[in-house]
Design an enzyme around this catalytic site. Structure first.
Site, PDB file in Angstrom:
ATOM      1  N   ASN A 163      42.882  28.526  39.400  1.00 31.93           N
ATOM      2  CA  ASN A 163      42.293  28.992  38.137  1.00 31.93           C
ATOM      3  C   ASN A 163      43.389  29.616  37.281  1.00 31.93           C
ATOM      4  O   ASN A 163      44.194  30.403  37.782  1.00 31.93           O
ATOM      5  CB  ASN A 163      41.226  30.062  38.415  1.00 31.93           C
ATOM      6  N   GLU A 164      43.419  29.250  36.020  1.00 36.55           N
ATOM      7  CA  GLU A 164      44.424  29.804  35.088  1.00 36.55           C
ATOM      8  C   GLU A 164      45.768  29.906  35.798  1.00 36.55           C
ATOM      9  O   GLU A 164      46.373  30.978  35.880  1.00 36.55           O
ATOM     10  CB  GLU A 164      43.946  31.138  34.494  1.00 36.55           C
TER      11      GLU A 164
ATOM     12  N   GLU B  81      31.553  35.263  39.123  1.00 41.24           N
ATOM     13  CA  GLU B  81      32.790  35.737  39.756  1.00 41.24           C
ATOM     14  C   GLU B  81      32.552  37.085  40.421  1.00 41.24           C
ATOM     15  O   GLU B  81      31.689  37.862  39.981  1.00 41.24           O
ATOM     16  CB  GLU B  81      33.873  35.869  38.659  1.00 41.24           C
TER      17      GLU B  81
ATOM     18  N   GLU C  12      35.272  27.978  31.207  1.00 34.69           N
ATOM     19  CA  GLU C  12      35.069  29.368  30.763  1.00 34.69           C
ATOM     20  C   GLU C  12      34.993  29.352  29.245  1.00 34.69           C
ATOM     21  O   GLU C  12      35.932  28.934  28.572  1.00 34.69           O
ATOM     22  CB  GLU C  12      36.216  30.277  31.223  1.00 34.69           C
TER      23      GLU C  12
ATOM     24  N   GLN D 293      30.051  34.902  31.617  1.00 32.45           N
ATOM     25  CA  GLN D 293      29.549  34.542  32.909  1.00 32.45           C
ATOM     26  C   GLN D 293      28.045  34.779  32.950  1.00 32.45           C
ATOM     27  O   GLN D 293      27.524  35.511  32.124  1.00 32.45           O
ATOM     28  CB  GLN D 293      30.240  35.350  33.998  1.00 32.45           C
TER      29      GLN D 293
ATOM     30  N   TYR E 234      37.965  31.504  24.932  1.00 26.95           N
ATOM     31  CA  TYR E 234      37.130  32.667  24.596  1.00 26.95           C
ATOM     32  C   TYR E 234      37.247  32.947  23.108  1.00 26.95           C
ATOM     33  O   TYR E 234      38.329  32.836  22.524  1.00 26.95           O
ATOM     34  CB  TYR E 234      37.607  33.902  25.374  1.00 26.95           C
TER      35      TYR E 234
HETATM   36  O1  AHR Z   1      35.842  35.577  32.887  1.00 26.78           O
HETATM   37  C1  AHR Z   1      36.768  36.619  33.090  1.00 26.78           C
HETATM   38  C2  AHR Z   1      38.171  36.118  33.375  1.00 26.78           C
HETATM   39  O2  AHR Z   1      38.700  35.483  32.240  1.00 26.78           O
HETATM   40  C3  AHR Z   1      38.341  35.097  34.470  1.00 26.78           C
HETATM   41  O3  AHR Z   1      38.427  35.670  35.729  1.00 26.78           O
HETATM   42  C4  AHR Z   1      39.652  34.463  34.123  1.00 26.78           C
HETATM   43  O4  AHR Z   1      39.742  33.128  34.585  1.00 26.78           O
HETATM   44  C5  AHR Z   1      39.725  34.571  32.615  1.00 26.78           C
HETATM   45  O5  AHR Z   1      40.921  35.056  32.188  1.00 26.78           O
END
Ligand code: AHR
Length: 553
Positions: free
Chosen positions: A217-218, A60, A353, A403, A290
């Protein structure tokens, strides 16, 4: 109290040296005494083919990922291929990265792809989505996007590393027309359209052949703050007419974050309300998870719940792994809901992610927003997650670690001419052997790990992993989460005998061990032959990730 959604919303507002060989593998015949654990690989219980795409990545325009990480510039003293960091290209080739997602993340929904193509000196500078979280120490091009790196450079990077591009479209602030014209720019044959001419003028007459397209995205947060129903309407509109140019386009819908069952349900409800057959327009549902909450149940606050990447005690070690282990129930949970609307399970899960997210402070390059330094703990988390994906080949068709470089859960860290492979990068290299294999049901029996969680007893599984078959070769990967105990284990392959094999182990006596620019090889895998005398007994070192590669007779 703020959660992850609020964090995203707030961001929107502003616009080996010691590696080891503690393992003592040996084979046993009649002497089976001593082992307290057993792994049973069931050759006759295949689960499905492991998609190479679950070994995917994410890049990103965020902090040091693109500028400094991937892009150093053609005139840089850092060795490069047309401006792209050469050492990174060489390393990524080794892990057989199958697919890379770009340009975001949250950045995607404020990005106009046209800004990043065309003559370099005419490309505009824009405020980066992440400018709000950058600090005084951050590089200017992290705050103000110079667009020096765009679609052409990304496509070239993918070609050099042998990966497929996966592009995320802007649903929040661009139109469906901008989306299909980006597809046209990437995929229309040389000489066919004005956009193909523009691509050719930049030196790329051959189309980029982009198959994977993320629709936002999101979208529940930074991608437009939609309700799932509103987003489903947008999704339908965006994918209604998109020329394929011979590519079998695969549209990936913005999906839930962790436990947001309502998002999955609401999205599918609205999609099928119009027409149940509409599910066939969706290749995948993007799920994000996450591992961040190390508060031991004290809070769900996004800032307060996070832990430190480098300073942690043994309880935090187990807590991270326990939190990460939720991936399996999330996959099962969302899959079950999807099946209520899509009985044939045409739509797969795309976990685009995943990784650990710690509080700021461990960045190797001061000023790199969201950068953190992975330790051995993160290597185990990576192994645990990849094993989980391997065990669900019928459900998970793609996954992207967030990432690739200079960010969360990164495989590599770089700054100027400095570079290192993190323990996560080594796990990806070890696990690449699973790609395209037949996943096999495997039973792990080992004593649980028990630990004290603020005065209360807590426990965690003792050994887990995944197995895949490639003709006559079996790949078995195993995580031993115990911070201080090795696990002596009998490995049974039901239905075959083992002719020869190798072991590769990533471990360290210090659970905090990590690599750095100065000390690049503190955590590094060791490979050696297995001595085969019958069935296999192997001692998995404490705090380790292991790959056994076995040739079967
Ligand atoms: O990976 C960092 C961020 O985390 C991404 O931009 C977003 O999609 C997520 O909230």
């Amino acid at each position: 109290m703020i959660g992850r959604r609020q964090f995203i919303r707030n961001s929107m507002m502003g616009a080996g040296a010691l590696v080891f060989a503690r393992s003592a593998p040996y084979m046993f015949g009649s002497d089976a005494a001593g082992a307290d654990s057993r792994i049973e690989v069931l050759l006759d219980e295949p689960l499905g083919t492991i998609s190479p795409d679950i070994y995917g990545h994410f890049t990103e325009h965020l902090g040091g990922v693109i500028y400094d990480g991937i892009w150093v510039g053609e005139n840089s003293k850092v060795p490069n291929v047309n401006g792209l960091r050469k050492e990174l290209i060489d390393e990524v080739k080794k892990i057989k990265a199958s697919v890379v997602r770009y340009p975001g993340g949250c950045f995607a929904d404020s990005y106009d792809w046209r800004d990043g193509v065309g003559p370099v000196d005419k490309r505009p500078r824009r405020t980066n989505f992440w400018a709000q979280v950058e600090s005084a120490a951050s590089a200017t091009n992290h705050k103000y996007e110079p667009n020096r790196f765009g679609t052409n450079e990304f496509a070239q990077f993918c070609k050099l590393i042998g990966a497929q591009p996966y592009l995320a479209a802007n649903v929040r602030s661009l139109t469906a027309k901008d989306f299909y014209q980006w597809v046209e720019y990437c995929n229309s044959p040389a000489g066919s359209t004005t956009l193909a001419d523009q691509r050719a003028a930049a030196g790329f007459s051959e189309p980029f052949h982009v198959r994977y397209w993320g629709v936002g995205n999101e979208s529940w947060g930074c991608g437009g703050n939609f309700t799932p129903q509103e987003y489903a309407v947008e999704f339908r509109r965006f994918v209604t007419w998109v020329p394929g140019f011979g590519e079998n386009l695969a549209f990936i819908a913005s999906g839930p974050s962790d436990y947001s069952w309502d998002w999955t349900r609401g999205f599918f409800e609205e999609i099928v309300r119009k027409d149940p057959g509409q599910v066939r327009s969706i290749y995948g549902l993007a799920m994000h998870y996450y591992t961040w909450n190390l508060s031991r149940g004290r809070t769900h606050n996004w800032d307060e719940g996070k832990g430190d990447a480098l300073k942690f005690d043994v309880v935090d070690w187990y807590e991270l792994l326990r939190e990460g282990d939720a991936m399996e129930s999330l996959i099962n949970g969302h899959w079950q809901i999807m099946g209520e609307y899509d009985r044939e399970h045409h739509v797969k899960l795309v976990v685009d992610e995943w990784g650990a997210w710690y509080r700021p402070g461990s960045e190797m390059t001061p000023g790199d927003a969201l950068e953190q330094t992975p330790t051995l703990r993160d290597a185990l988390l990576a192994g645990l997650n990849l094993d989980t994906f391997n065990r669900h080949p019928e459900k998970v068709s793609m996954a992207n670690s967030a990432q690739l470089i200079n960010c969360l859960n990164s495989l590599y860290l770089a700054h100027e001419d400095k570079f290192c492979v993190t323990p996560i990068g080594h796990v990806f290299a070890m696990y690449a052997a699973h790609q395209g294999g037949q996943s096999l049901r495997t039973i792990f029996s080992a004593p649980n790990v028990s630990y004290d969680r603020d005065g209360k007893p807590a426990s965690f599984w003792g050994l887990k992993g995944s197995a895949s078959l490639h003709d006559k070769e079996l790949v078995l990967t195993v995580v031993n989460p115990h911070a201080s105990e090795a696990r002596e284990t009998d490995v049974g392959i039901r239905g075959a005998s083992v002719k020869s094999g190798t072991e590769t182990t990533l471990a360290h006596s210090d659970i905090h061990a990590h690599n750095s620019f100065q000390d690049r090889e503190v955590v590094k895998p060791q490979t050696k032959p297995l001595e085969i005398k019958g069935s296999v007994r192997y001692t998995f070192p404490s705090a380790s990730v292991t790959r056994l590669t076995l040739s079967l007779a």
